[in-house]
Write an enzyme that holds these catalytic residues in place. Structure first.
Site, PDB file in Angstrom:
ATOM      1  N   ARG A 197      34.475  47.036  38.723  1.00  0.00           N
ATOM      2  CA  ARG A 197      34.284  46.033  37.573  1.00  0.00           C
ATOM      3  C   ARG A 197      34.485  46.654  36.347  1.00  0.00           C
ATOM      4  O   ARG A 197      35.554  45.691  36.224  1.00  0.00           O
ATOM      5  CB  ARG A 197      33.429  45.433  38.249  1.00  0.00           C
ATOM      6  CG  ARG A 197      32.988  43.866  37.307  1.00  0.00           C
ATOM      7  CD  ARG A 197      31.833  43.677  37.953  1.00  0.00           C
ATOM      8  NE  ARG A 197      31.594  42.538  36.897  1.00  0.00           N
ATOM      9  CZ  ARG A 197      30.326  41.523  36.660  1.00  0.00           C
ATOM     10  NH1 ARG A 197      29.480  41.990  37.407  1.00  0.00           N
ATOM     11  NH2 ARG A 197      30.958  39.961  36.163  1.00  0.00           N
ATOM     12  N   HIS A 215      29.333  33.193  36.451  1.00  0.00           N
ATOM     13  CA  HIS A 215      30.246  31.965  37.093  1.00  0.00           C
ATOM     14  C   HIS A 215      30.229  33.186  37.916  1.00  0.00           C
ATOM     15  O   HIS A 215      30.776  34.208  37.633  1.00  0.00           O
ATOM     16  CB  HIS A 215      31.440  32.335  36.488  1.00  0.00           C
ATOM     17  CG  HIS A 215      32.411  32.533  36.857  1.00  0.00           C
ATOM     18  ND1 HIS A 215      32.960  30.928  37.951  1.00  0.00           N
ATOM     19  CD2 HIS A 215      33.725  32.816  37.177  1.00  0.00           C
ATOM     20  CE1 HIS A 215      33.869  30.762  38.436  1.00  0.00           C
ATOM     21  NE2 HIS A 215      34.798  31.592  38.129  1.00  0.00           N
ATOM     22  N   ASP A 270      32.403  25.143  39.129  1.00  0.00           N
ATOM     23  CA  ASP A 270      31.651  26.009  40.198  1.00  0.00           C
ATOM     24  C   ASP A 270      30.719  24.567  40.047  1.00  0.00           C
ATOM     25  O   ASP A 270      30.729  23.754  41.644  1.00  0.00           O
ATOM     26  CB  ASP A 270      30.605  26.560  39.817  1.00  0.00           C
ATOM     27  CG  ASP A 270      31.751  28.139  39.402  1.00  0.00           C
ATOM     28  OD1 ASP A 270      31.440  28.991  40.227  1.00  0.00           O
ATOM     29  OD2 ASP A 270      32.392  28.099  38.500  1.00  0.00           O
ATOM     30  N   ASP A 300      53.225  33.688  27.005  1.00  0.00           N
ATOM     31  CA  ASP A 300      53.680  34.622  27.110  1.00  0.00           C
ATOM     32  C   ASP A 300      54.280  35.975  27.499  1.00  0.00           C
ATOM     33  O   ASP A 300      55.024  35.894  26.570  1.00  0.00           O
ATOM     34  CB  ASP A 300      53.832  33.868  28.954  1.00  0.00           C
ATOM     35  CG  ASP A 300      53.765  35.557  30.157  1.00  0.00           C
ATOM     36  OD1 ASP A 300      52.365  34.526  31.061  1.00  0.00           O
ATOM     37  OD2 ASP A 300      54.454  35.745  30.648  1.00  0.00           O
ATOM     38  N   ARG A 358      32.422  21.060  42.297  1.00  0.00           N
ATOM     39  CA  ARG A 358      31.988  22.277  43.910  1.00  0.00           C
ATOM     40  C   ARG A 358      31.086  21.772  44.459  1.00  0.00           C
ATOM     41  O   ARG A 358      31.491  20.963  45.440  1.00  0.00           O
ATOM     42  CB  ARG A 358      32.919  23.511  43.980  1.00  0.00           C
ATOM     43  CG  ARG A 358      34.496  23.447  43.753  1.00  0.00           C
ATOM     44  CD  ARG A 358      34.797  25.755  43.661  1.00  0.00           C
ATOM     45  NE  ARG A 358      35.757  25.998  43.284  1.00  0.00           N
ATOM     46  CZ  ARG A 358      36.501  26.687  42.991  1.00  0.00           C
ATOM     47  NH1 ARG A 358      35.762  27.514  42.682  1.00  0.00           N
ATOM     48  NH2 ARG A 358      37.810  26.962  42.689  1.00  0.00           N
TER      49      ARG A 358
END
Length: 350
Positions: free
Chosen positions: A122, A209, A182, A68, A185
């Site tokens: 975007r 996605h 997804d 990180d 879910r």
């Protein structure tokens, strides 16, 4: 009586695998087997640490490296995990802002990414993530030339394409987490409504996605029973609007979690650990993940886009793509997603 050791001796076609699955183009052989396994997680935020914690508790690797840009937070996260050593399988945990710590990784999981600023387009967000990935991907490829890249950062499909381009790796070794979560879910909502175990539900979300993901209703089954054909046989009316509402509920479930707790972490942690297990242990299991989709389901060969399709995963990455039946509408929606991503990619400074 002689024991039959192969289905081919019973007349089962030897080439049935080629009928069910399509091979990946330009694929490379698996990296040489190592005695010890190593996974690196890039990004020590909520998602990265949920993935790291799940990998540790499931005993998936001998060595875990964390990277990180914030050294103090990174050191704190490493110490916090190391202090739990008495309660976990024996795993060596490393952490550093220097990518040298990732050397000889079997899998590098990228969770780092720029967050969208209110009002930001975007395309602008993608350009900022592209700049970030230019700092992340090349050193990962340099220190671990035989690694598998698993991209989790969003927007995952375009960023997986970017990682592929920047790494120079064969496409089977660059994978996006895609619609694996997804689909989980989706299966949960269906299982909850039908009062069955989610593991008995076969249902996939594919494509891009996010909001434009495609639910494969035509191939959905529970306990081997095809749902839509069974409903048709019973003369039940299945309105397209009802199916679309269920698909949207799957997409919006992530937004609901974010609204309530501010971010998603645990489910994606389990999802990515599940993918890592299939890859590292060469399980040949099928997951809907983001992969180079050109040539599949009518997507033109000249469209180098990454989309989620049900794929067989193993030690060399993507092994093959399942030939699942798509309705005309499902195939058309998948191709529309491909076109949208392709047009966006043409605007990137890559």
């Amino acid at each position: 009586m002689k024991k039959v050791s192969s289905l081919s001796q019973l007349g089962f076609a030897d080439d049935i695998h080629r009928t069910l699955f399509r091979p990946i183009q330009q694929s490379a052989a698996p990296s040489p087997t190592q005695r010890r396994t190593k996974i690196s997680v890039i990004g020590a935020g909520n998602v990265g640490m949920a993935i790291a914690q799940t990998i540790l508790t499931q005993d998936l690797t001998d060595e875990l490296a964390l990277v990180d840009a914030k050294p103090d937070k990174l050191q704190g996260e490493m110490l916090d995990l190391q202090h739990a050593a008495a309660f976990l399988p024996r795993t060596r945990i490393l952490a550093s802002p220097d990518y040298a710590v990732t050397a000889n990784s079997d899998i590098c999981i990228i969770t780092a990414g720029a967050r969208q600023i209110p009002g930001e387009t975007r395309l602008n967000l993608l350009q900022r993530n592209l700049a970030l990935f230019k700092e992340i991907v090349p050193p990962l490829a340099r220190y671990s030339p035989g690694t598998l890249l698993l991209v989790v950062s969003n927007p995952v499909d375009v960023l997986t394409y970017i990682a592929w381009k920047l790494s120079g790796f064969p496409p089977n070794r660059v994978i996006g987490s895609g619609t694996n979560l997804d689909s989980s879910r989706f299966r949960f909502l269906l299982a909850d409504h039908l009062e069955v175990n989610a593991q008995d539900v076969q249902a996939y979300m594919v494509g891009e996605h996010g909001d434009s993901s495609v639910a494969l209703w035509s191939s959905m089954s529970v306990g081997g029973v095809p749902i839509l054909s069974q409903l048709t046989n019973d003369k039940a009316v299945v309105e397209q609007g009802v199916l679309e509402k269920i698909r949207k509920a799957v997409v919006e479930s992530a937004y609901e979690v974010i609204r309530l707790k501010g971010y998603t972490s645990w489910a994606i942690g389990y999802s990515v650990a599940n993918l890592a297990r299939s890859l590292l242990r060469d399980q040949h299991s099928i997951h809907p993940v983001s992969l180079l989709a050109k040539g599949f389901y009518g997507i033109p060969d000249d469209r180098e886009v990454f989309l989620s399709l049900p794929a067989q995963l193993g030690r060399s990455g993507i092994l093959s793509v399942a030939n699942i039946h798509l309705s005309d509408e499902e195939a058309a929606r998948l191709r529309r997603s491909a076109n949208t991503l392709w047009e966006l990619q043409q605007k990137l400074d890559l």
